[in-house]
Structure formats: structure tokens, C-alpha cells
Design a protein around this motif. Structure first.
Motif, short mmCIF file in Angstrom:
data_model
loop_
_atom_site.label_atom_id
_atom_site.label_comp_id
_atom_site.label_asym_id
_atom_site.label_seq_id
_atom_site.Cartn_x
_atom_site.Cartn_y
_atom_site.Cartn_z
N GLU A 110 0.81 -1.22 0.00
CA GLU A 110 0.00 0.00 0.00
C GLU A 110 0.84 1.26 0.00
N THR A 111 2.12 1.14 0.38
CA THR A 111 3.03 2.28 0.38
C THR A 111 4.36 1.86 -0.22
N TYR A 112 5.15 2.85 -0.59
CA TYR A 112 6.48 2.52 -1.09
C TYR A 112 7.34 1.94 0.01
N ALA A 141 9.73 8.40 -4.59
CA ALA A 141 8.31 8.28 -4.22
C ALA A 141 8.17 8.03 -2.72
N ALA A 142 9.05 7.22 -2.14
CA ALA A 142 9.00 6.96 -0.70
C ALA A 142 9.32 8.24 0.08
N LYS A 143 10.21 9.06 -0.44
CA LYS A 143 10.51 10.35 0.20
C LYS A 143 9.25 11.22 0.23
N LYS A 144 8.52 11.23 -0.87
CA LYS A 144 7.29 12.03 -0.94
C LYS A 144 6.24 11.54 0.04
N GLU A 145 6.25 10.24 0.32
CA GLU A 145 5.34 9.66 1.32
C GLU A 145 5.79 9.99 2.74
N GLY A 146 7.04 10.42 2.88
CA GLY A 146 7.59 10.69 4.20
C GLY A 146 8.31 9.50 4.81
N ALA A 147 8.49 8.43 4.05
CA ALA A 147 9.16 7.24 4.57
C ALA A 147 10.66 7.47 4.76
N ASP A 187 11.68 4.78 -6.99
CA ASP A 187 10.93 4.30 -5.82
C ASP A 187 11.38 5.04 -4.55
N GLU A 198 6.37 0.06 2.48
CA GLU A 198 6.00 -1.35 2.59
C GLU A 198 6.58 -2.15 1.42
#
Length: 185
Positions: free
Chosen positions: A76-78, A127-133, A124, A80
Motif C-alpha cells: 500500500e506504500t512505497y 516516491a518513498a521520500k514524498k510519502e515521508g518514509a 521508488d 511497505e
């Protein structure tokens, strides 16, 4: 001309994965013996070690890509997806180990496939950075290198018998997301 079994090439490939997983310096004669064929038969399929290594690398990279794609289908998230990727990649240690140790980057086809995978990994990470991961201030290339080196470390401890693939994947994920800092006493 003698008929070559349709599965001879596959037998050589599987024998090569097995032999090189045990001994990176094994000879083509060792591979042929494990495959149950003569050296001449091996050479009908592969002109030499570089040709065989290129074929192994292409197969290994394809298997790696397929394993990751299958593993991340339900993510559901980068973040993950990165975690699930580790759990898919680490068990492939024996079939992937030679990629990190054979110096295959000199082969243009292998280098192009490897770089395409790294480009996808960079995307990827972004994209994970944009999610805050991941911390946006940490360079993407640093994160990519850290991730790949943790995979190498996981493969290394699995091959040495110091961890199961699951344990190594868990350690790699924990290190990737939390570092190695312990609690102060």
C-alpha cells in the motif's frame, strides 16, 4: 551431428548456479560435470565463462525483478514495498551472490539491465521520500547504496549460516529504517 537434449542448456545453467554458489573460482569443467555433460557440449551452448556468466546474470536479474514485482503487488506504500522486497530478495542469495562478486558490470548488456534496475530503485526512493518514509534531505543515491549494501550484507550472513533468510531480511529492514543505534543504559 548428435542431438542435444532440449533441456541440456537448462541443466548447464542450473549446474552453474549450483557450482558457482559453492565456489566462485570453479571451472567450466566443474560446471559440465555437475550438469552431466562434456565440456564440448557445454561449449556448444556457451563459448566460454564470460558467455555463461552473462547468461547467468541475465537470468538472475530477471528472477530478482520477478520476485520483487510479485512481492510488492499488494504493498500500500512505497515503504511497505521496500520491506516486502527485502523479504523476496534475501532468499535468492545463492542464485544472486555471484552478481555482486563476478565483476559483470563490464558486460554492456548486464550493465544496462543493472542500471535500469537502479533507475527504478531511485524512482521508488523518490516516491518513498514524498510519502515521508525517508528523509527528503538524505540524497537518493545514498539511500539506494545503503539499500543495496544491506541486501549484500543479508546475503552474506545467509550464505555463512549466521542467519536465516527471514532473520537477515528483518535485520536489513530494521537497519535500513532505524539504523543500528541501541538503547542507552
Amino acid at each position: 551431428m548428435p542431438t542435444i537434449r532440449p533441456d541440456t542448456r537448462d541443466a548447464i545453467i542450473e549446474a552453474a548456479f549450483s557450482v558457482y554458489a559453492q565456489n566462485q573460482a570453479a571451472t567450466l569443467g566443474d560446471v559440465a560435470a555437475r550438469a552431466g555433460v562434456g565440456r564440448a557440449t557445454l561449449h556448444r551452448h556457451f563459448s566460454g565463462r564470460p558467455d555463461l556468466m552473462r547468461a547467468l546474470a541475465q537470468i538472475a536479474l530477471s528472477e530478482l525483478e520477478e520476485a520483487v514485482e510479485e512481492a510488492v503487488k499488494g504493498a500500500e506504500t512505497y515503504a511497505e514495498g521496500f520491506r516486502l522486497s527485502l523479504y523476496a530478495i534475501v532468499p535468492l542469495a545463492n542464485r544472486q551472490w555471484f552478481l555482486a562478486n563476478e565483476g559483470l558490470e563490464a558486460d554492456p548488456e548486464v550493465a544496462a539491465a543493472y542500471e535500469a534496475g537502479r533507475d527504478e530503485l531511485r524512482q521508488d526512493v523518490e516516491a518513498a521520500k514524498k510519502e515521508g518514509a525517508f528523509d527528503a534531505a538524505v540524497p537518493t543515491e545514498w539511500i539506494v547504496e545503503a539499500y543495496e549494501n544491506l541486501i549484500y550484507a543479508a546475503w552474506s550472513v545467509v550464505r555463512s549460516g549466521d542467519a536465516t533468510p527471514k532473520q537477515a531480511a528483518e535485520l536489513a529492514w530494521r537497519t535500513f529504517t532505524n539504523g543500528i543505534k541501541g538503547s542507552a543504559t
